[in-house]
Design a protein around this motif. Structure first.
Motif, PDB file in Angstrom:
ATOM      1  N   GLU A 215       0.829  -1.291  -0.317  1.00 56.68           N
ATOM      2  CA  GLU A 215       0.013   0.233   0.215  1.00 56.68           C
ATOM      3  C   GLU A 215       0.772   1.067   0.030  1.00 56.68           C
ATOM      4  OE1 GLU A 215      -3.204  -0.350   0.220  1.00 56.68           O
ATOM      5  OE2 GLU A 215      -3.286  -2.498   0.251  1.00 56.68           O
ATOM      6  N   ILE A 216       0.696   2.085  -0.853  1.00 54.67           N
ATOM      7  CA  ILE A 216       1.766   3.180  -1.270  1.00 54.67           C
ATOM      8  C   ILE A 216       1.549   4.409   0.398  1.00 54.67           C
ATOM      9  CG2 ILE A 216       1.585   2.936  -3.522  1.00 54.67           C
ATOM     10  CD1 ILE A 216      -0.361   5.134  -3.801  1.00 54.67           C
ATOM     11  N   ASP A 217       0.687   4.039   1.073  1.00 53.87           N
ATOM     12  CA  ASP A 217       0.442   5.118   1.770  1.00 53.87           C
ATOM     13  C   ASP A 217       0.937   4.227   3.153  1.00 53.87           C
ATOM     14  OD1 ASP A 217      -1.895   3.428   1.989  1.00 53.87           O
ATOM     15  OD2 ASP A 217      -3.101   5.218   1.929  1.00 53.87           O
ATOM     16  N   LEU A 218       1.233   3.281   3.080  1.00 56.20           N
ATOM     17  CA  LEU A 218       1.454   2.520   4.829  1.00 56.20           C
ATOM     18  C   LEU A 218       2.829   2.124   4.908  1.00 56.20           C
ATOM     19  CD1 LEU A 218      -1.920   0.641   5.086  1.00 56.20           C
ATOM     20  CD2 LEU A 218      -1.466   2.485   5.289  1.00 56.20           C
ATOM     21  N   GLU A 219       3.680   2.990   5.853  1.00 50.70           N
ATOM     22  CA  GLU A 219       4.979   2.494   6.164  1.00 50.70           C
ATOM     23  C   GLU A 219       4.646   0.654   7.754  1.00 50.70           C
ATOM     24  OE1 GLU A 219       8.438   4.096   6.983  1.00 50.70           O
ATOM     25  OE2 GLU A 219       7.594   5.762   6.660  1.00 50.70           O
ATOM     26  N   VAL A 220       5.308   0.132   6.870  1.00 51.86           N
ATOM     27  CA  VAL A 220       5.622  -0.510   8.343  1.00 51.86           C
ATOM     28  C   VAL A 220       7.175  -0.643   9.253  1.00 51.86           C
ATOM     29  CG1 VAL A 220       5.706  -3.401   8.771  1.00 51.86           C
ATOM     30  CG2 VAL A 220       4.591  -2.904   7.571  1.00 51.86           C
ATOM     31  N   VAL A 221       6.590   0.173  10.407  1.00 53.91           N
ATOM     32  CA  VAL A 221       7.917   1.203  11.282  1.00 53.91           C
ATOM     33  C   VAL A 221       8.164  -0.540  12.045  1.00 53.91           C
ATOM     34  CG1 VAL A 221       7.535   3.387  10.500  1.00 53.91           C
ATOM     35  CG2 VAL A 221       6.872   2.322  12.659  1.00 53.91           C
ATOM     36  N   ALA A 222       7.414  -1.111  12.681  1.00 55.86           N
ATOM     37  CA  ALA A 222       8.497  -2.422  13.189  1.00 55.86           C
ATOM     38  C   ALA A 222       6.911  -3.546  13.296  1.00 55.86           C
ATOM     39  CB  ALA A 222       7.799  -1.890  15.037  1.00 55.86           C
ATOM     40  N   MET A 223       7.933  -4.478  13.604  1.00 51.93           N
ATOM     41  CA  MET A 223       7.224  -5.666  13.671  1.00 51.93           C
ATOM     42  C   MET A 223       7.692  -6.654  14.981  1.00 51.93           C
ATOM     43  SD  MET A 223       7.087  -7.544  10.171  1.00 51.93           S
ATOM     44  CE  MET A 223       8.935  -7.695   9.981  1.00 51.93           C
ATOM     45  N   THR A 224       6.117  -6.754  15.913  1.00 54.78           N
ATOM     46  CA  THR A 224       6.970  -6.984  17.733  1.00 54.78           C
ATOM     47  C   THR A 224       6.463  -8.756  17.543  1.00 54.78           C
ATOM     48  OG1 THR A 224       5.459  -6.051  18.381  1.00 54.78           O
ATOM     49  CG2 THR A 224       7.201  -5.652  18.335  1.00 54.78           C
ATOM     50  N   ALA A 225       6.759  -9.920  18.747  1.00 56.71           N
ATOM     51  CA  ALA A 225       6.124 -10.839  19.185  1.00 56.71           C
ATOM     52  C   ALA A 225       5.108 -11.148  20.175  1.00 56.71           C
ATOM     53  CB  ALA A 225       6.990 -12.060  18.501  1.00 56.71           C
ATOM     54  N   ASN A 226       5.190 -10.073  21.092  1.00 55.97           N
ATOM     55  CA  ASN A 226       4.519 -10.195  22.151  1.00 55.97           C
ATOM     56  C   ASN A 226       4.102  -8.671  22.384  1.00 55.97           C
ATOM     57  OD1 ASN A 226       6.677  -9.151  24.216  1.00 55.97           O
ATOM     58  ND2 ASN A 226       7.629 -10.572  23.715  1.00 55.97           N
ATOM     59  N   GLY A 227       3.242  -9.181  24.002  1.00 53.36           N
ATOM     60  CA  GLY A 227       3.085  -8.106  24.093  1.00 53.36           C
ATOM     61  C   GLY A 227       3.819  -6.724  24.633  1.00 53.36           C
ATOM     62  N   GLU A 228       5.145  -7.243  25.886  1.00 49.69           N
ATOM     63  CA  GLU A 228       6.149  -6.294  26.661  1.00 49.69           C
ATOM     64  C   GLU A 228       6.639  -5.610  25.282  1.00 49.69           C
ATOM     65  OE1 GLU A 228       6.701  -3.941  29.581  1.00 49.69           O
ATOM     66  OE2 GLU A 228       5.971  -5.911  29.695  1.00 49.69           O
ATOM     67  N   SER A 229       7.326  -6.512  24.514  1.00 48.90           N
ATOM     68  CA  SER A 229       8.019  -5.540  23.230  1.00 48.90           C
ATOM     69  C   SER A 229       6.782  -5.018  22.400  1.00 48.90           C
ATOM     70  CB  SER A 229       8.721  -7.042  22.205  1.00 48.90           C
ATOM     71  OG  SER A 229       7.681  -7.858  21.508  1.00 48.90           O
ATOM     72  N   THR A 230       6.188  -5.137  22.138  1.00 48.53           N
ATOM     73  CA  THR A 230       4.768  -3.960  21.221  1.00 48.53           C
ATOM     74  C   THR A 230       4.762  -2.862  21.889  1.00 48.53           C
ATOM     75  OG1 THR A 230       3.843  -5.893  21.312  1.00 48.53           O
ATOM     76  CG2 THR A 230       2.525  -4.264  20.173  1.00 48.53           C
ATOM     77  N   ILE A 231       4.496  -2.709  23.231  1.00 50.34           N
ATOM     78  CA  ILE A 231       4.550  -1.711  24.458  1.00 50.34           C
ATOM     79  C   ILE A 231       6.075  -0.891  23.806  1.00 50.34           C
ATOM     80  CG2 ILE A 231       3.902  -0.510  26.258  1.00 50.34           C
ATOM     81  CD1 ILE A 231       2.686  -3.327  26.736  1.00 50.34           C
ATOM     82  N   THR A 232       6.913  -1.510  23.904  1.00 48.53           N
ATOM     83  CA  THR A 232       7.986  -1.307  23.815  1.00 48.53           C
ATOM     84  C   THR A 232       8.200  -0.036  22.521  1.00 48.53           C
ATOM     85  OG1 THR A 232       9.040  -2.188  25.925  1.00 48.53           O
ATOM     86  CG2 THR A 232      11.133  -1.134  23.759  1.00 48.53           C
ATOM     87  N   ALA A 233       8.656  -1.212  21.155  1.00 50.53           N
ATOM     88  CA  ALA A 233       8.302  -0.748  20.086  1.00 50.53           C
ATOM     89  C   ALA A 233       7.533   0.605  20.066  1.00 50.53           C
ATOM     90  CB  ALA A 233       8.367  -1.683  19.087  1.00 50.53           C
ATOM     91  N   ALA A 234       6.504   0.616  20.658  1.00 47.86           N
ATOM     92  CA  ALA A 234       5.217   1.660  20.520  1.00 47.86           C
ATOM     93  C   ALA A 234       5.813   2.641  20.528  1.00 47.86           C
ATOM     94  CB  ALA A 234       4.107   1.245  20.758  1.00 47.86           C
ATOM     95  N   LEU A 235       6.455   2.569  21.990  1.00 46.99           N
ATOM     96  CA  LEU A 235       7.056   4.365  22.066  1.00 46.99           C
ATOM     97  C   LEU A 235       8.635   4.651  22.217  1.00 46.99           C
ATOM     98  CD1 LEU A 235       6.465   3.530  26.238  1.00 46.99           C
ATOM     99  CD2 LEU A 235       5.211   5.027  24.677  1.00 46.99           C
ATOM    100  N   THR A 236       8.776   3.613  21.285  1.00 50.10           N
ATOM    101  CA  THR A 236      10.398   3.939  20.610  1.00 50.10           C
ATOM    102  C   THR A 236       9.751   4.538  19.424  1.00 50.10           C
ATOM    103  OG1 THR A 236      11.337   2.469  22.143  1.00 50.10           O
ATOM    104  CG2 THR A 236      12.378   3.029  19.852  1.00 50.10           C
TER     105      THR A 236
END
Length: 201
Positions: free
Chosen positions: A24-45
């Motif tokens: 999709e030309i208007d979407l950019e995947v900036v992070a991929m995570t595998a569990n809840g804790e890393s998701t929160i950390t990656a989102a804040l980063t």
């Protein structure tokens, strides 16, 4: 460009979803995570605009992630993907802070549209999930328990119920006690109200 984080504990699902969304030309995947804790950390980063998270990740499920991010990173809209089994009630799901609720089988194109919608400030619940929420929950009571509970309206004495149904008073009390326990009620009047309100009587 809408910045997207993808969280799923299954590698194949996570990678495939990222590959499809990157088309999709208007979407950019900036992070991929595998569990809840890393998701929160990656989102804040990485501070994505939208986080697409699996409902059943280890340590923090998708709704716990949505609840945390709604407080810690309110600019990030969370879309929760539910797998097989009974989906959560939309009201309870959205109350956690999630902006979207979709089944995992949703096409990439439909998911992309939902990402755009929640990024613009909207909400989206899959129609099938919404329709299921309108159905009454299954009744946990046996037909006999329902019959006895139906007779208990207006605080009818146990002896009267027993006489009407041709049962002993002790048997009637057992049926009423079972109904109270199964429905998580405080007493038989409360149990009757719960059963009545759910359309079981």
């Amino acid at each position: 460009m809408i910045r997207v984080l993808i969280a799923d504990d299954e590698d194949l699902v996570r990678v495939a979803l990222a590959a499809l969304l990157r088309l999709e030309i208007d979407l950019e995947v900036v992070a991929m995570t595998a569990n809840g804790e890393s998701t929160i950390t990656a989102a804040l980063t990485t501070r994505p605009d939208v986080a697409v998270v699996d409902a059943t990740m280890p340590d923090h499920d998708g709704f716990a992630v949505a609840a945390t991010l709604s407080q810690a990173l309110p600019t990030c809209a969370v879309v929760v993907l539910t797998g097989q089994g009974k989906p959560p009630h939309p009201h309870r799901a959205l109350a956690t802070g999630a902006k979207g609720l979709l089944p995992k089988g949703t096409t990439a194109g439909a998911l992309a549209d939902v990402i755009r919608r929640v990024h613009a400030g909207g909400h989206y619940v899959d129609p099938a999930i919404a329709a299921n929420a309108l159905l009454p929950p299954p009744c946990p009571l046996t037909p006999r328990e329902l019959e006895v509970l139906r007779q208990a309206e207006y605080d009818t004495p146990v002896t009267e119920i027993a006489h009407r149904l041709g049962l002993s008073s002790g048997t009637v009390r057992n049926y009423l006690s079972a109904a109270v326990v199964k429905l998580g009620a405080t007493n038989r009047r409360d149990a009757f109200t719960t059963a009545h309100d759910n359309g079981w009587l």
